[in-house]
Design an enzyme around this catalytic site. Sequence first.
Site, mmCIF file in Angstrom:
data_model
loop_
_atom_site.group_PDB
_atom_site.id
_atom_site.type_symbol
_atom_site.label_atom_id
_atom_site.label_comp_id
_atom_site.label_asym_id
_atom_site.label_seq_id
_atom_site.Cartn_x
_atom_site.Cartn_y
_atom_site.Cartn_z
ATOM 1 N N ASN A 147 50.750 25.676 31.779
ATOM 2 C CA ASN A 147 50.773 24.474 32.610
ATOM 3 C C ASN A 147 51.660 24.654 33.844
ATOM 4 O OD1 ASN A 147 51.698 20.973 32.277
ATOM 5 N ND2 ASN A 147 49.911 21.802 33.268
ATOM 6 N N CYS A 184 50.342 27.193 36.446
ATOM 7 C CA CYS A 184 49.499 27.803 37.486
ATOM 8 C C CYS A 184 48.168 27.064 37.616
ATOM 9 C CB CYS A 184 49.236 29.288 37.186
ATOM 10 S SG CYS A 184 50.698 30.343 37.269
ATOM 11 N N ARG A 185 47.261 27.311 36.682
ATOM 12 C CA ARG A 185 45.894 26.824 36.826
ATOM 13 C C ARG A 185 45.736 25.334 36.582
ATOM 14 N NH1 ARG A 185 43.448 31.019 32.717
ATOM 15 N NH2 ARG A 185 45.453 30.504 31.747
ATOM 16 N N SER A 186 46.287 24.816 35.498
ATOM 17 C CA SER A 186 46.049 23.397 35.197
ATOM 18 C C SER A 186 46.752 22.440 36.157
ATOM 19 C CB SER A 186 46.360 23.075 33.735
ATOM 20 O OG SER A 186 47.678 23.396 33.375
ATOM 21 N N CYS A 203 45.673 24.815 30.478
ATOM 22 C CA CYS A 203 45.766 26.269 30.585
ATOM 23 C C CYS A 203 46.865 26.718 29.620
ATOM 24 C CB CYS A 203 46.004 26.731 32.021
ATOM 25 S SG CYS A 203 47.624 26.373 32.726
ATOM 26 N N ASP A 220 43.897 33.967 34.859
ATOM 27 C CA ASP A 220 45.310 33.618 34.988
ATOM 28 C C ASP A 220 45.927 34.471 36.095
ATOM 29 O OD1 ASP A 220 47.962 32.909 34.707
ATOM 30 O OD2 ASP A 220 47.949 33.079 32.522
#
Length: 160
Positions: A10, A12-14, A7, A124
Site C-alpha cells: 500500500n 506504490c500501486r494501490s 497491492c 510492482d
Amino acid sequence: MRLLVVCLGNICRSPLAEGLLRHHLEQAGLGHRVELDSAGTSGWHIGNPPDPRTVRNALGHGLDLRGLRARQLRAADYHHFDWLLCADASNLADVRARAPADATARSALLLEWAGLGQGAEIPDPYTGGPEAFEHVFGLVDAAARRIVARLADRPQPVDA
C-alpha cells in the site's frame, strides 16, 4: 459503489490507483458515486505515506498523493466494500485466501476489471527505477480512465 484497491504494501500501486481514480471521478463529476480507499495485504508500511518515488512520479503528472497513508487489509473490508481490486495475481490470491466465509465483497484484478485484458497485472515498481514507476503510472491511469468511463455509462453497480 465502494472500491478498495489492494497491492502488497500500500505504498506504490494501490495508493496511486486510489489517487488516480479519485482524480478522474472528480473530473467526470462522479466523485459522489464512488467511495474509494486502498490497502496492502502486508502490514510492513502501516501509517507511512506512499513511496517517495511514487509521490514524485505522480506529482510530475499533477497528482498529489502525499496525504495518503498505508494501511493493511482488514476483515471489515470484505463487508464494507463492493469490490476489492488487486494489482496482481499474488495480491488477488491473498485477498481471496483471507476472505471471511460471509464476505460480501467480490475481488478481481484491477486491470482486468477495467477491461484492459484477461489476467492483466500491474507490476510492482518497488525494485525498479523511474521508468518502472512511469510504466505503472501509465497502466493505472489507463485503468482509472476506463473505470470512470464504465461507471459513467452505468448508473447501477458494476457486476464484473
